[in-house]
Scaffold this motif. Structure first.
Motif, PDB file in Angstrom:
ATOM      1  N   SER A   1      -9.419   3.727  -3.863  1.00  0.00           N
ATOM      2  CA  SER A   1      -9.286   2.626  -5.017  1.00  0.00           C
ATOM      3  C   SER A   1      -7.646   2.282  -4.678  1.00  0.00           C
TER       4      SER A   1
ATOM      5  N   THR B   1      -7.060  -5.928  -5.891  1.00  0.00           N
ATOM      6  CA  THR B   1      -7.724  -6.153  -7.446  1.00  0.00           C
ATOM      7  C   THR B   1      -8.909  -5.898  -7.390  1.00  0.00           C
ATOM      8  N   LYS B   2      -9.239  -5.525  -7.868  1.00  0.00           N
ATOM      9  CA  LYS B   2     -11.041  -5.426  -8.423  1.00  0.00           C
ATOM     10  C   LYS B   2     -12.099  -6.580  -8.403  1.00  0.00           C
TER      11      LYS B   2
ATOM     12  N   TRP C   1     -12.972  -4.109  -3.823  1.00  0.00           N
ATOM     13  CA  TRP C   1     -11.539  -4.042  -3.877  1.00  0.00           C
ATOM     14  C   TRP C   1     -10.764  -5.557  -3.218  1.00  0.00           C
TER      15      TRP C   1
ATOM     16  N   LYS D   1      -5.021   1.174  -1.377  1.00  0.00           N
ATOM     17  CA  LYS D   1      -5.849  -0.497  -1.740  1.00  0.00           C
ATOM     18  C   LYS D   1      -4.710  -0.555  -3.410  1.00  0.00           C
ATOM     19  N   GLN D   2      -4.710  -0.871  -4.173  1.00  0.00           N
ATOM     20  CA  GLN D   2      -4.017  -1.139  -5.391  1.00  0.00           C
ATOM     21  C   GLN D   2      -2.690  -1.067  -4.984  1.00  0.00           C
TER      22      GLN D   2
END
Length: 363
Positions: free
Chosen positions: A320, A329-330, A159, A323-324
């Motif tokens: 995730s 973003t991935k 990420w 973090k998102q």
């Protein structure tokens, strides 16, 4: 009369590549690391020496030279049962296990590297490593071209947070987030006197004790056996303290620490690599969970990173959700690779590649 030739008219011959296996850790590791991408600048002699001191192993180093200049330095140690003659790259699991490569390493250099490895080991494990790794990627391509069996297993998605892009859009951080953070900081002040500290350079390795104190009070101590803690004595603390003995590696280490009345209650620890920082670890004391000290600290830490020229944050794998929310973003997938030399090892690998793949994580 003979017309003199211009320099541009001379045919440029490909570099002469030579590979050798050195016993121990070669000093060329630092030379190559300094000539490679900034993202891998921490992969120095001291980094690998710290891993060996913390986790053991008898190292050798594959050194490849193009026209006498070191361009690849690949340390390795024994891996798995001795009779299998397998090797692995040592180092820390975080942010990845790779090796230094200078800009412009030639195709001949990669071929020479594989020839030297094939005469020494039956296989090499690389990882966890990102799909776009500047060392692993060309080695894997060359290995497949030379008839090696290159077997991946999925570890996780990474990420990434592009702070400069989001700030340019005017959408980060949101005003509502900043208002909420100020409210939480006022509540935190009701619990005691907060102090927001930045740790770097000369603060290591002594400052690791303060980070370990937070981990000792965190969920990782109460809900697990503690072996995955980064900085405690029972976790990976020995590695990070040894790595900080290299002044250049220590200069890349940064941490934000929150204390309440002098008591460490939250931290965020990173490694700066050019304009990129790797978020290695963060934790908080659950006694202050209602005030979200971890969230408050990492927003402050991101602002500090921007101030010192950091544009992007690599948050690695896991968690995730939050973090998102921040805007990540991935990024590239993270994988473990097993390269098996041509012949019986490659044949066995092709038979067992499914088993290796299933031993990783599911997408």
């Amino acid at each position: 009369m003979t017309k003199p030739m211009l320099l541009a008219e001379f045919e440029r011959m490909p570099p002469i590549a030579r590979a050798r296996i050195a016993e121990g850790l070669a000093s060329a590791i630092d030379t190559v690391a300094a000539a490679g991408p900034a993202s891998h600048g921490f992969l120095r002699y001291g980094w690998y020496a710290a891993a060996l001191a913390a986790y053991g192993g008898s190292p050798r180093t594959l050194v490849v030279e193009d026209d006498g200049v070191p361009v690849i330095a690949l340390p390795f140690v024994g891996f798995g049962p001795g009779p299998l003659h397998l090797a692995a790259i040592p180092g820390s699991y975080w942010p990845f296990r790779s090796f230094p490569v200078a800009h412009g390493a030639s195709e001949g250099g990669w071929n020479a590297a594989l020839a030297a490895l094939a005469g020494t080991v039956n296989g090499l494990r690389i990882g966890p490593v990102y799909d776009d790794d500047p060392g692993a990627t060309p080695l894997i391509v060359a290995a497949r071209r030379a008839g090696w069996c290159a077997m991946p297993r999925f570890v996780a998605d990474s990420w990434l947070l592009d702070m400069t892009a989001l700030r340019a859009e005017g959408t980060w951080p949101r005003g509502s987030t900043l208002r909420k953070n100020r409210q939480l900081e006022r509540q935190l002040g009701e619990r005691g006197t907060p102090e927001w500290l930045g740790l770097r350079g000369a603060d290591w390795p002594a400052a690791f004790d303060r980070l370990a104190a937070v981990e000792a009070a965190s969920w990782i101590a109460s809900r697990t056996d503690g072996r995955d803690a980064k900085f405690t004595e029972g976790g990976h603390g020995a590695f990070w303290r040894a790595a900080a003995a290299d002044p250049e590696v220590a200069a890349m280490m940064h941490a934000a620490l929150l204390t309440i009345d002098g008591r460490p209650v939250a931290f965020s620890f990173d490694i700066d690599a050019g304009d990129l920082t790797y978020a290695i670890a963060n934790s908080y004391d659950p006694a202050f969970a209602k005030q979200s000290p971890g969230k408050l600290l990492y927003y402050r830490n991101l602002g500090s990173a921007l101030d010192r020229g950091i544009a992007r944050v690599d948050w690695g794998a896991g968690d995730s959700g939050y973090k998102q929310v921040i805007g990540a973003t991935k990024g590239p997938a993270i994988r473990d690779w097993l390269l098996l030399r041509p012949g019986a090892p490659a044949w066995a690998g092709r038979m067992l590649r499914g088993l290796w793949a299933r031993s990783g994580q599911r997408h």
